[in-house]
Design an enzyme around this catalytic site. Sequence first.
Site, mmCIF file in Angstrom:
data_model
loop_
_atom_site.group_PDB
_atom_site.id
_atom_site.type_symbol
_atom_site.label_atom_id
_atom_site.label_comp_id
_atom_site.label_asym_id
_atom_site.label_seq_id
_atom_site.Cartn_x
_atom_site.Cartn_y
_atom_site.Cartn_z
ATOM 1 N N GLY A 159 0.846 -1.194 0.000
ATOM 2 C CA GLY A 159 0.000 0.000 0.000
ATOM 3 C C GLY A 159 0.878 1.239 0.000
ATOM 4 O O GLY A 159 2.032 1.206 -0.443
ATOM 5 N N ARG A 181 -2.102 -8.235 -2.214
ATOM 6 C CA ARG A 181 -3.361 -8.843 -2.672
ATOM 7 C C ARG A 181 -3.549 -8.622 -4.177
ATOM 8 O O ARG A 181 -3.980 -9.483 -4.902
ATOM 9 C CB ARG A 181 -4.545 -8.189 -1.951
ATOM 10 C CG ARG A 181 -4.895 -8.838 -0.637
ATOM 11 C CD ARG A 181 -5.941 -8.020 0.041
ATOM 12 N NE ARG A 181 -5.557 -6.598 0.058
ATOM 13 C CZ ARG A 181 -6.247 -5.633 0.636
ATOM 14 N NH1 ARG A 181 -7.375 -5.906 1.229
ATOM 15 N NH2 ARG A 181 -5.828 -4.380 0.637
ATOM 16 N N ARG A 242 1.711 -4.382 12.308
ATOM 17 C CA ARG A 242 0.955 -4.610 13.536
ATOM 18 C C ARG A 242 1.458 -5.861 14.220
ATOM 19 O O ARG A 242 1.862 -6.823 13.546
ATOM 20 C CB ARG A 242 -0.526 -4.856 13.224
ATOM 21 C CG ARG A 242 -1.389 -3.623 13.122
ATOM 22 C CD ARG A 242 -1.548 -2.909 14.464
ATOM 23 N NE ARG A 242 -2.336 -1.704 14.331
ATOM 24 C CZ ARG A 242 -1.860 -0.520 13.935
ATOM 25 N NH1 ARG A 242 -0.588 -0.380 13.655
ATOM 26 N NH2 ARG A 242 -2.652 0.524 13.855
ATOM 27 N N GLU A 271 1.154 -6.027 22.676
ATOM 28 C CA GLU A 271 1.854 -4.851 23.196
ATOM 29 C C GLU A 271 0.910 -4.038 24.093
ATOM 30 O O GLU A 271 -0.311 -4.074 23.877
ATOM 31 C CB GLU A 271 2.391 -3.976 22.031
ATOM 32 C CG GLU A 271 1.317 -3.400 21.137
ATOM 33 C CD GLU A 271 1.907 -2.675 19.917
ATOM 34 O OE1 GLU A 271 2.775 -3.232 19.231
ATOM 35 O OE2 GLU A 271 1.451 -1.547 19.667
ATOM 36 N N HIS A 289 6.531 0.903 19.236
ATOM 37 C CA HIS A 289 5.460 1.357 18.326
ATOM 38 C C HIS A 289 5.552 2.873 18.088
ATOM 39 O O HIS A 289 4.609 3.625 18.392
ATOM 40 C CB HIS A 289 4.078 0.980 18.883
ATOM 41 C CG HIS A 289 3.030 0.892 17.806
ATOM 42 N ND1 HIS A 289 1.976 0.025 17.850
ATOM 43 C CD2 HIS A 289 2.869 1.595 16.647
ATOM 44 C CE1 HIS A 289 1.206 0.189 16.779
ATOM 45 N NE2 HIS A 289 1.728 1.133 16.033
ATOM 46 N N ILE A 290 6.688 3.293 17.531
ATOM 47 C CA ILE A 290 6.927 4.730 17.352
ATOM 48 C C ILE A 290 7.228 5.091 15.898
ATOM 49 O O ILE A 290 7.778 6.159 15.623
ATOM 50 C CB ILE A 290 8.095 5.220 18.253
ATOM 51 C CG1 ILE A 290 9.361 4.378 18.022
ATOM 52 C CG2 ILE A 290 7.686 5.218 19.709
ATOM 53 C CD1 ILE A 290 10.618 4.955 18.663
HETATM 54 C C1 GLV Z 1 0.216 3.187 13.742
HETATM 55 O O1 GLV Z 1 0.485 2.068 14.023
HETATM 56 C C2 GLV Z 1 -0.841 3.558 12.858
HETATM 57 O O2 GLV Z 1 -1.612 2.669 12.462
HETATM 58 O O3 GLV Z 1 -0.947 4.727 12.527
#
Ligand code: GLV
Length: 339
Positions: A159, A181, A242, A271, A289-290
């Site tokens: 994407g 996909r 994710r 997490e 997750h930054i």
């Molecule tokens: C971060 O993980 C987002 O989905 O923006």
Amino acid sequence: MTSKPKVWVARPLFPEVLARLAQVAEVTAETEERPRSPAELKARLAEVDAAVVGLTDRVDAAALEGNQRLKVVANLGVGHNNLDLDALTQAGVLACNTPDVLTESVADFGWALMLAAARRIGAAERWLRAGHWPGSHMRFDDWLGLDLHGRTLGILGMGRIGQAVARRAGGFGMPVLYHNRSRLPAAVEQECRATLVSKAELLARADFLVLVLPFTAANHHAIGAAELAQMKRSAVLVNIARGGIVDDAALAAALREGTIAAAGLDVFEGEPAVHPDLLVLDNAVLSPHIASASAATRRDMANLAIDNVIAALGYGESAGRPPTPLNPAVFDRWAIRKA
Ligand code: GLV
């Protein structure tokens, strides 16, 4: 004079962004980041016309049950697996996310993790800070890592962010393979200099494999023990998508046993807890997750979430046309349910 709509902001946000919202709404903004129980979330959502929520706020049918007031939920993130879109649509609640504004920053971060994992930056820094350098007689052949330049970059999920990761590969002279996909238009493939391959071929050929696919039930453990076993022993895996897309226990075993060489992980199953086996591995670079957390991008994300709320509530230049809705069909039904 009609009273202002009420908006709950579930996560601490930049004061100047909240000030924009306060021009049109009565705002209750959380000042602390803390977990919220489903009951608390449901109670908060019942009191307001709009809510700005974070990725750990799960808005589902139970959270919306009996809610006759809520019109808008704006997610602070592009990924929206915390939102049950069917339940929101069913309840006549518009959902919005923050695409595009974070694409380039997240792609940058994917490269940061590739470089850090390949060149062992985390482990080397821990060693230096622990005071091992003086007196260690560090050898010419210590701390050897892996090159990126000239190696093959694989991207799973092509994407907007996957494409942005791919566009950067030219600078490193890396050919790009992707699996998605659907096939990208030829012009985009050309711009990204990327070639579509099967998932099996991607796993077998990538020296660096970056995961950028959305989290859906079908993508749960898209990378598990079987997939890791198909990768090169010298490969580096990077997850900026994710937690749950990778089976973290299987990954820890693969990193420990040398099935793959290293990993760079920004997201984790369950997490903020991180699998204990990952925490002790020096060939895993871990971040909390930054990937979107540059100063400019987090501001842009906050502003976009607020723009969505303001427009959906019928204010501002884009009144009635929130910029990034996820279930725009809801608008057609508002006149009936929520006059
Ligand atoms: C971060 O993980 C987002 O989905 O923006």
